[in-house]
Design a protein around this motif. Structure first.
Motif, PDB file in Angstrom:
ATOM      1  N   ASN A 192       0.835  -1.217   0.000  1.00 42.96           N
ATOM      2  CA  ASN A 192       0.000   0.000   0.000  1.00 42.96           C
ATOM      3  C   ASN A 192       0.859   1.253   0.000  1.00 42.96           C
ATOM      4  O   ASN A 192       0.569   2.224  -0.721  1.00 42.96           O
ATOM      5  N   ARG A 195       2.395   1.641  -3.488  1.00 46.05           N
ATOM      6  CA  ARG A 195       1.395   2.013  -4.487  1.00 46.05           C
ATOM      7  C   ARG A 195       0.928   3.453  -4.279  1.00 46.05           C
ATOM      8  O   ARG A 195       0.862   4.249  -5.230  1.00 46.05           O
ATOM      9  N   ASN A 196       0.605   3.796  -3.035  1.00 43.31           N
ATOM     10  CA  ASN A 196       0.083   5.145  -2.774  1.00 43.31           C
ATOM     11  C   ASN A 196       1.149   6.211  -2.951  1.00 43.31           C
ATOM     12  O   ASN A 196       0.845   7.332  -3.382  1.00 43.31           O
ATOM     13  N   ASP A 199       1.217   6.612  -6.634  1.00 41.29           N
ATOM     14  CA  ASP A 199       0.008   7.344  -7.072  1.00 41.29           C
ATOM     15  C   ASP A 199       0.137   8.818  -6.741  1.00 41.29           C
ATOM     16  O   ASP A 199      -0.210   9.688  -7.556  1.00 41.29           O
ATOM     17  N   LEU A 200       0.612   9.096  -5.525  1.00 37.47           N
ATOM     18  CA  LEU A 200       0.729  10.491  -5.104  1.00 37.47           C
ATOM     19  C   LEU A 200       1.730  11.233  -5.986  1.00 37.47           C
ATOM     20  O   LEU A 200       1.474  12.366  -6.413  1.00 37.47           O
ATOM     21  N   SER A 323      -8.016  14.101  -5.777  1.00 39.14           N
ATOM     22  CA  SER A 323      -7.312  12.822  -5.824  1.00 39.14           C
ATOM     23  C   SER A 323      -5.981  12.916  -5.105  1.00 39.14           C
ATOM     24  O   SER A 323      -5.605  12.036  -4.330  1.00 39.14           O
ATOM     25  N   ARG A 326      -6.660  13.098  -1.458  1.00 38.57           N
ATOM     26  CA  ARG A 326      -7.027  11.785  -0.916  1.00 38.57           C
ATOM     27  C   ARG A 326      -5.813  10.878  -0.839  1.00 38.57           C
ATOM     28  O   ARG A 326      -5.624  10.151   0.149  1.00 38.57           O
ATOM     29  N   ALA A 327      -4.982  10.905  -1.887  1.00 39.49           N
ATOM     30  CA  ALA A 327      -3.782  10.065  -1.871  1.00 39.49           C
ATOM     31  C   ALA A 327      -2.853  10.472  -0.734  1.00 39.49           C
ATOM     32  O   ALA A 327      -2.256   9.620  -0.066  1.00 39.49           O
ATOM     33  N   THR A 330      -4.491   9.210   2.450  1.00 37.93           N
ATOM     34  CA  THR A 330      -4.396   7.744   2.485  1.00 37.93           C
ATOM     35  C   THR A 330      -2.981   7.326   2.836  1.00 37.93           C
ATOM     36  O   THR A 330      -2.774   6.384   3.617  1.00 37.93           O
ATOM     37  N   LEU A 331      -2.017   8.013   2.265  1.00 37.60           N
ATOM     38  CA  LEU A 331      -0.626   7.707   2.565  1.00 37.60           C
ATOM     39  C   LEU A 331      -0.330   7.945   4.041  1.00 37.60           C
ATOM     40  O   LEU A 331       0.394   7.171   4.678  1.00 37.60           O
ATOM     41  N   ASP A 334      -1.655   5.000   5.882  1.00 34.84           N
ATOM     42  CA  ASP A 334      -0.790   3.834   5.679  1.00 34.84           C
ATOM     43  C   ASP A 334       0.468   3.926   6.533  1.00 34.84           C
ATOM     44  O   ASP A 334       0.925   2.932   7.105  1.00 34.84           O
TER      45      ASP A 334
END
Length: 574
Positions: A192, A195-196, A199-200, A323, A326-327, A330-331, A334
């Motif tokens: 995670n 990936r995040n 993504d970020l 986005s 949120r990323a 979310t990071l 995590d």
């Protein structure tokens, strides 16, 4: 002469008053309308400036080298996180090895205690058997004291090993379950995070590109608004030219008031000025209409420009901004989850390290105890040997004692063998305990501290981005409201062109079709024409003036706005 001049002035006033009034009305309306329009465009320019500033702030926060380095550090930290289960497995294996070695010590201590009990039994038997032999009782008592001392040392050694056993058991408690939990959770958390973080990075890059596009679009509109503000000098130029027409009437009044002309000459001079003003007003109306058409067309194009700008901004604010935010959050979640696991692992490592250190210290104390026991064994061995020698001299009387002391020597040898086994076990335990610390931590120190630093950087970067996006949303709303609502009404030509055309028409009503005869007006024309010409600031005004008053007139001193209409708009407009 004075009566005639007075009659002419009365006639001019009655025929020109309406035009003079209309000129003043046109001048004041143009001045006010362009001032109002300038205020509107300045407000739009201000909000565009704030939009561009907000975009620049956002771009800086998105391109922040610290944030990028933080994400890179996080990716490197993921590798360390992934290695934690293997590190913990190694630790558990070494802890298990320590536990096995520690338990073997308990067996050896029990054997040693059993041996000492036998030694005590044989020493007591020897004391009883040799009670009748002079000085032997004291000698046997000395052996018993050494055996008793050895028993206390062995018991103390056993107590220390028992304490160590409790510590090792506590450190080992739940180790298998914890390791299994780490094996289940760490890979998902690491995946995670990777990936995040990716993504970020991608979203921040895309958002930065969008911000760059919005910024470029905003700067184009910003430049166009600023250029239009400059081009709106047509209002000031037109106002000046109207004032020049007013000056022509004022100078005519002053010249006629001097009474130097008869009624006919005054009438012809007045008609000449009316022709001049009429042609100036026709030119003013034509120039104003032509230049205003360009200005108004540019202003109307703002609508399309701003619609495109706001559509691009809306895409950035509604999609990638959310986005990326949120990323980012979310990071953060995590990393919090990773820290919870890492803290457990590092706490286990800390306990293992502490256990390793305390075990090493305990082993060193135990080694001292074992060496003491070995000294006791040596004392017992030599005491028993001396007894054997003495008993040999006693002959038959010492035979029984000799048998018992031989057993003492035998069992003291067993005590030495057990001590050697304990020494070997202690050395193994010391080695295993020392390795507990080697398995302990990820490279580079506390991983939890690294994650905390990364989390702090990411959280601050997220807060900055949220603030910048909020400021951007506010600016976007202002651009949409102010630009869309106010620019649409800036049609200067529709509001003012008819006013100027009406003034030109009124001037035409004052004159006939034929030019007045200027014979005998040369002196008056030179004086009045010179005064009127000195107020001009435009080449086109001087050209029209020359058609009526003749001659090549010197240009008036340049003023800040002394540019021709064509030159001005060639420079100012797209």
């Amino acid at each position: 002469m004075s009566g005639t001049a007075s009659a002419v002035r009365v006639e001019r006033q009655t025929t020109g008053t309406e035009l003079v009034s209309r000129l003043e009305g046109a001048r004041s309306r143009i001045e006010q309308r362009f001032l109002d329009g300038g205020v509107v465009l300045l407000a739009v320019l201000d909000v565009l400036n704030r939009l561009v500033a907000s975009l620049e702030n956002l771009s800086r926060s998105l391109d922040d080298e610290t944030a990028q380095a933080t994400i890179g550090r996080l990716v490197a930290t993921v590798d360390q996180l992934t290695a934690l289960p293997a590190i913990e497995e190694t630790r558990q294996q070494r802890l298990a090895s320590v536990s096995v070695t520690e338990k073997s010590l308990g067996t050896h201590i029990a054997d040693m205690q059993e041996t000492l009990r036998y030694l005590r039994t044989f020493a007591t038997t020897a004391k009883i058997t040799g009670a009748a032999i002079p000085d032997f009782s004291g000698f046997a008592e000395e052996i018993l004291e050494r055996i008793q001392f050895g028993r206390k040392e062995v018991d103390a050694l056993g107590a220390k090993i028992g304490t160590l056993s409790g510590v090792i058991d506590a450190a080992s408690l739940g180790g298998g379950e914890a390791l299994e939990r780490f094996r289940r959770s760490v890979p998902d958390i690491a995946t995670n995070l990777s990936r995040n973080a990716a993504d970020l990075t991608s979203q921040r890059k895309h958002l930065s590109q969008l911000a760059g596009k919005v910024g470029s679009s905003a700067r184009l509109v910003q430049t166009k608004v600023a250029t239009t503000l400059s081009a709106m000098q047509i209002g000031d130029i037109t106002r000046q030219r109207i004032e020049h027409c007013q000056s022509a009437f004022a100078f005519l009044d002053e010249h006629l008031a001097a009474g130097t002309l008869d009624g006919d000459a005054a009438g012809r001079l007045t008609a000449l000025v009316h022709h001049l003003v009429r042609d100036q007003l026709v030119a003013i109306t034509s120039d104003f209409g032509r230049e205003c058409k360009t200005v108004v067309g540019t202003i109307r194009s703002f609508g399309t420009d701003i619609d495109g700008l706001m559509a691009l901004y809306g895409d950035m604010a509604a999609t990638d901004g959310q986005s990326a935010d949120r990323a980012m959050r979310t990071l953060e979640a995590d990393i919090d989850a990773a820290r919870a696991v890492v803290r457990d692992i590092e706490q286990a490592a800390g306990k293992a390290n502490a256990l390793g250190s305390s075990t090493v210290e305990t082993v060193r104390e135990l080694l001292k105890g074992v060496k003491t026991i070995q000294l006791v064994r040596t004392d017992i061995h030599y005491m028993a040997l001396n007894t054997n020698l003495r008993c040999s001299k006693l002959g038959e009387e010492g035979r029984a004692i000799n048998v018992v002391t031989a057993e003492l020597r035998t069992f003291s040898a067993q005590l030495d063998e057990t001590a050697e086994r304990i020494l070997v076990a202690l050395q193994s335990l010391e080695g295993d305990a020392g390795k507990l610390g080697e398995a302990g931590n990820a490279a580079g120190g506390s991983l939890d501290i690294h994650l905390e630093e990364v989390l702090d950087h990411i959280r601050r970067a997220g807060d900055r981005m949220e603030e910048d996006m909020a400021a951007l949303r506010d600016c976007g709303a202002d651009v949409s409201a102010k630009a869309g609502r106010t620019i649409a009404g800036l049609d200067f030509n529709a509001e003012l062109g008819d006013v100027l055309a009406d003034c030109a028409a009124s001037a035409s009503d004052l004159i006939g079709h034929a030019m007045p005869d200027t014979a005998g007006l040369e002196e008056a024309m030179a004086d009045l024409g010179s005064r009127i010409a000195r107020v001009y600031t435009m080449a086109s005004e001087r050209e029209i003036h020359a058609r009526y008053f003749g001659g090549t007139l010197e240009a008036a001193p340049a003023q800040p706005t002394a540019m021709s209409d064509d030159d001005l708009f060639d420079d100012a407009l797209f």
